[in-house]
Design a protein around this motif. Structure first.
Motif, mmCIF file in Angstrom:
data_model
loop_
_atom_site.group_PDB
_atom_site.id
_atom_site.type_symbol
_atom_site.label_atom_id
_atom_site.label_comp_id
_atom_site.label_asym_id
_atom_site.label_seq_id
_atom_site.Cartn_x
_atom_site.Cartn_y
_atom_site.Cartn_z
ATOM 1 N N GLN A 39 167.213 59.606 55.776
ATOM 2 C CA GLN A 39 166.456 59.089 56.908
ATOM 3 C C GLN A 39 166.363 60.187 57.958
ATOM 4 O O GLN A 39 167.390 60.747 58.352
ATOM 5 N N VAL A 40 165.133 60.501 58.374
ATOM 6 C CA VAL A 40 164.880 61.565 59.341
ATOM 7 C C VAL A 40 164.075 60.987 60.493
ATOM 8 O O VAL A 40 163.106 60.247 60.269
ATOM 9 N N THR A 41 164.440 61.307 61.733
ATOM 10 C CA THR A 41 163.677 60.833 62.882
ATOM 11 C C THR A 41 162.820 61.964 63.439
ATOM 12 O O THR A 41 163.160 63.134 63.315
ATOM 13 N N GLY A 42 161.712 61.569 64.042
ATOM 14 C CA GLY A 42 160.844 62.516 64.721
ATOM 15 C C GLY A 42 159.584 62.879 63.982
ATOM 16 O O GLY A 42 158.669 63.451 64.563
ATOM 17 N N MET A 43 159.493 62.567 62.680
ATOM 18 C CA MET A 43 158.270 62.884 61.936
ATOM 19 C C MET A 43 157.176 61.885 62.303
ATOM 20 O O MET A 43 157.427 60.678 62.301
ATOM 21 N N THR A 44 155.981 62.399 62.630
ATOM 22 C CA THR A 44 154.886 61.508 63.012
ATOM 23 C C THR A 44 153.591 61.743 62.243
ATOM 24 O O THR A 44 152.657 60.965 62.381
ATOM 25 N N CYS A 45 153.527 62.831 61.457
ATOM 26 C CA CYS A 45 152.250 63.167 60.804
ATOM 27 C C CYS A 45 152.479 64.020 59.560
ATOM 28 O O CYS A 45 153.604 64.370 59.224
ATOM 29 N N GLY A 46 151.394 64.373 58.911
ATOM 30 C CA GLY A 46 151.446 65.201 57.723
ATOM 31 C C GLY A 46 152.038 66.574 57.975
ATOM 32 O O GLY A 46 152.727 67.133 57.122
ATOM 33 N N HIS A 47 151.756 67.127 59.145
ATOM 34 C CA HIS A 47 152.335 68.427 59.490
ATOM 35 C C HIS A 47 153.859 68.326 59.527
ATOM 36 O O HIS A 47 154.565 69.218 59.034
ATOM 37 N N CYS A 48 154.357 67.252 60.098
ATOM 38 C CA CYS A 48 155.809 67.018 60.158
ATOM 39 C C CYS A 48 156.386 66.922 58.742
ATOM 40 O O CYS A 48 157.426 67.528 58.454
ATOM 41 N N GLU A 49 155.713 66.161 57.898
ATOM 42 C CA GLU A 49 156.159 66.011 56.513
ATOM 43 C C GLU A 49 156.243 67.381 55.832
ATOM 44 O O GLU A 49 157.207 67.680 55.136
ATOM 45 N N GLY A 50 155.222 68.206 56.036
ATOM 46 C CA GLY A 50 155.194 69.529 55.432
ATOM 47 C C GLY A 50 156.301 70.431 55.933
ATOM 48 O O GLY A 50 156.907 71.180 55.157
ATOM 49 N N ALA A 51 156.574 70.373 57.233
ATOM 50 C CA ALA A 51 157.620 71.207 57.818
ATOM 51 C C ALA A 51 158.988 70.843 57.246
ATOM 52 O O ALA A 51 159.772 71.719 56.867
ATOM 53 N N VAL A 52 159.275 69.549 57.166
ATOM 54 C CA VAL A 52 160.556 69.097 56.614
ATOM 55 C C VAL A 52 160.640 69.450 55.136
ATOM 56 O O VAL A 52 161.647 69.994 54.668
ATOM 57 N N SER A 53 159.574 69.189 54.396
ATOM 58 C CA SER A 53 159.563 69.487 52.962
ATOM 59 C C SER A 53 159.792 70.964 52.696
ATOM 60 O O SER A 53 160.554 71.341 51.801
ATOM 61 N N GLU A 54 159.146 71.811 53.472
ATOM 62 C CA GLU A 54 159.281 73.254 53.282
ATOM 63 C C GLU A 54 160.718 73.722 53.495
ATOM 64 O O GLU A 54 161.264 74.496 52.705
#
Length: 102
Positions: A39-54
Motif C-alpha cells: 500500500q502506497v500513499t500519494g499516487m494520483t495519476c499515471g505519472h505517479c504509477e510510472g515513477a513508483v514502478s520504475e
C-alpha cells in the motif's frame, strides 16, 4: 498481515531437455516468483504509477511491478522475498510513502 504467495512453477525446469530456465530471447526467468502487494500513499495519476514502478523495478530480483494510483496498491513479483526496507527506500526515492503490505 502478509499477502506473499508462491506463483505456480513453470512446467519446464532447468533439468528439462531445453537445459535452461531462461527464455533465450529475453533472458527473463520463466520460473515462478514471490508476489507481494504493498500500500502506497500519494499516487494520483499515471505519472505517479510510472515513477513508483520504475524505482521498485530497480530492486535486485524484481521481475515485474504494477502500480495502481486509484487504489494505492503496488503489486511486485520478485524471484526472492524483498525486504520492506528496500521497497520503502525505492518508493521514497519516487516521492511517495510506503504504508506497508496491503
Amino acid at each position: 498481515m502478509t499477502t506473499e504467495t508462491q506463483l505456480p512453477q513453470a512446467t519446464d525446469s532447468c533439468c528439462s531437455p531445453s537445459g535452461s530456465c531462461h527464455d533465450s530471447a529475453s533472458g527473463e526467468a520463466t520460473m515462478g516468483g514471490v508476489t507481494t502487494v504493498y500500500q502506497v500513499t500519494g499516487m494520483t495519476c499515471g505519472h505517479c504509477e510510472g515513477a513508483v514502478s520504475e524505482e521498485v523495478s530497480g530492486i535486485e530480483g524484481v521481475t515485474s511491478v504494477e502500480a495502481v494510483a486509484s487504489t494505492g496498491r503496488v503489486t511486485v513479483v520478485s524471484m526472492v522475498p524483498l525486504t520492506e526496507d528496500a521497497v520503502r527506500a525505492a518508493v521514497d526515492e519516487a516521492g511517495y510513502v510506503l504504508v506497508g503490505q496491503a
